[in-house]
Scaffold this motif. Sequence first.
Motif, short mmCIF file in Angstrom:
data_model
loop_
_atom_site.label_atom_id
_atom_site.label_comp_id
_atom_site.label_asym_id
_atom_site.label_seq_id
_atom_site.Cartn_x
_atom_site.Cartn_y
_atom_site.Cartn_z
N ASN A 139 0.81 -1.22 0.00
CA ASN A 139 0.00 0.00 0.00
C ASN A 139 0.84 1.27 0.00
O ASN A 139 0.32 2.37 -0.21
CB ASN A 139 -0.94 0.01 1.20
N VAL A 140 2.14 1.15 0.26
CA VAL A 140 3.08 2.27 0.11
C VAL A 140 3.78 2.17 -1.24
O VAL A 140 3.97 3.18 -1.94
CB VAL A 140 4.12 2.30 1.24
N PHE A 141 4.13 0.95 -1.61
CA PHE A 141 4.80 0.69 -2.88
C PHE A 141 3.99 1.21 -4.07
O PHE A 141 4.53 1.93 -4.93
CB PHE A 141 5.02 -0.83 -3.00
N GLY A 142 2.71 0.89 -4.13
CA GLY A 142 1.88 1.31 -5.26
C GLY A 142 1.80 2.82 -5.42
O GLY A 142 2.12 3.36 -6.50
N PRO A 143 1.40 3.57 -4.38
CA PRO A 143 1.33 5.03 -4.51
C PRO A 143 2.68 5.69 -4.81
O PRO A 143 2.71 6.73 -5.47
CB PRO A 143 0.81 5.47 -3.13
N PHE A 144 3.79 5.10 -4.34
CA PHE A 144 5.11 5.66 -4.65
C PHE A 144 5.36 5.71 -6.15
O PHE A 144 6.06 6.61 -6.65
CB PHE A 144 6.20 4.81 -3.97
N LEU A 145 4.78 4.77 -6.89
CA LEU A 145 5.01 4.68 -8.33
C LEU A 145 4.16 5.68 -9.12
O LEU A 145 4.44 5.91 -10.31
CB LEU A 145 4.70 3.26 -8.83
N VAL A 146 3.16 6.26 -8.51
CA VAL A 146 2.21 7.09 -9.27
C VAL A 146 2.80 8.42 -9.73
O VAL A 146 2.69 8.76 -10.92
CB VAL A 146 0.91 7.29 -8.47
N PRO A 147 3.42 9.25 -8.85
CA PRO A 147 3.95 10.53 -9.34
C PRO A 147 4.94 10.39 -10.50
O PRO A 147 4.81 11.13 -11.49
CB PRO A 147 4.59 11.15 -8.10
N PRO A 148 5.93 9.46 -10.44
CA PRO A 148 6.80 9.33 -11.62
C PRO A 148 6.04 8.84 -12.86
O PRO A 148 6.41 9.18 -13.98
CB PRO A 148 7.86 8.31 -11.18
N SER A 149 4.98 8.06 -12.65
CA SER A 149 4.14 7.64 -13.78
C SER A 149 3.49 8.86 -14.44
O SER A 149 3.45 8.97 -15.67
CB SER A 149 3.06 6.67 -13.32
N LEU A 150 2.99 9.78 -13.62
CA LEU A 150 2.37 11.00 -14.15
C LEU A 150 3.39 11.84 -14.90
O LEU A 150 3.09 12.43 -15.95
CB LEU A 150 1.74 11.82 -13.02
N TYR A 151 4.61 11.91 -14.37
CA TYR A 151 5.67 12.67 -15.03
C TYR A 151 6.00 12.05 -16.39
O TYR A 151 6.24 12.76 -17.37
CB TYR A 151 6.90 12.71 -14.14
#
Length: 426
Positions: free
Chosen positions: A167-179
């Motif tokens: 549940n921390v791993f998944g959200p950590f990946l989101v901002p660089p995905s948006l970039y």
Amino acid sequence: MSTVEATYPRVAQPQRMTLRLIGSAFVAFGVFLSGFVIDEPAPYELWMAGLIGLWFILGLKISRGVAPLLALLLTFNIGGMLSLTQMKDLATAPMYIAVSTFLALTAVFYAAIIEDSHKRLPLIFNAWIFAAVATSALGILGYFHAFPGAQIFTLYDRAKGAFQDPNVFGPFLVPPSLYLVHGILVGDLKKSPLKAAALLVLALGIFLSFSRAAWGLFALGVGLLIFIMLLKERSGAFRLRVLVLSLAAIIMLIASLLVALQVPKVAELFSARAQLVQQYDGEHLGRFERHRIGFTMMMERPLGIGPLVFGTMFPEDEHNIWLKSLTSYGWLGFVSYVGMLIWTLALGFRYLLLDRPWQPFLMVAWISVLGHAAIGNVIDIDHWRHVYLLLGTVWGCAALEARHRRSRRPREAAQPISSHPPSDRQ
């Protein structure tokens, strides 16, 4: 040189420039380490502690634009220190508050170094992409047991990469995905395949985390990103490009999802996790009932009950950042946290559509902060390293804008006032 660039003169001192380059590289490495948090304190804390001290010794300043963030986050953690007085057995609680205080300082540090030079923003976000791709790859390989011992990167048959919790791993990946999404939509199409490949790795990692919060954060983030980009750019050709590329990306992600669902293990867990309300949410003393009981209990505990105490009273921890603020940081912490979050969102929204070199980074960070505030209703985010990086990015970009506007005033005041009436011609 652009007008914005011209407002930030640099002293041509080789030694100073060398130190700044080394310092920026160390910052990038620190961001990279944020993707590897298996235990607390993590290597990230040790590295950043030395780095923050070194930067301030060498003269890094906290401006008026960043000072409110420092004041609010310190007040938040003072509330946590006061909550320790309510505990009979402190155990690991002091270390918990120490980590909270340190993470607060990292947000201020990021804001200060970004205000010092907006050119650090690409370095920071590219380092985040490298960290995200690396930890996502570990999570994917672990999920499919690609090598002996790979299961260390999973938890409860869910990918967690080099983190303690999916549940921390998944959200950590989101901002660089948006970039990456932003880079694909506005960048050079020749570089798009590489960015698309990295995005696929991150999207698969988010999916295999089986974190409903991460899924929702990713969907909300991509939707808001495309909406804001269409709102900002008025060119019909650009809007058509964004729509076409967005549609292609969505088709690609859906196709990848369908391929992944062909694996029976993946399909079974996806079917279970896709339900909006899980059994542990609605059952007796489940997540939602704990929230109700916890908020009622905190109305009588202005100093809170202390960090990590709630989980000893109930089957699980708070899983709600608002309740967590009350229990672990008291009313003082709760008010300062809510105030800080509202101020951050208002500050970022004010400058969101301005045409500046740092606008893409502000946009990604602001969307991500908003999304994390939303998922905070079902999860605790007070110890998520990347959240403090996002906060620092928003405040750093806002401080850059304030600095840019201050630098324009003397030039505008020095311009002669024409005695002729303005022409109607554009």
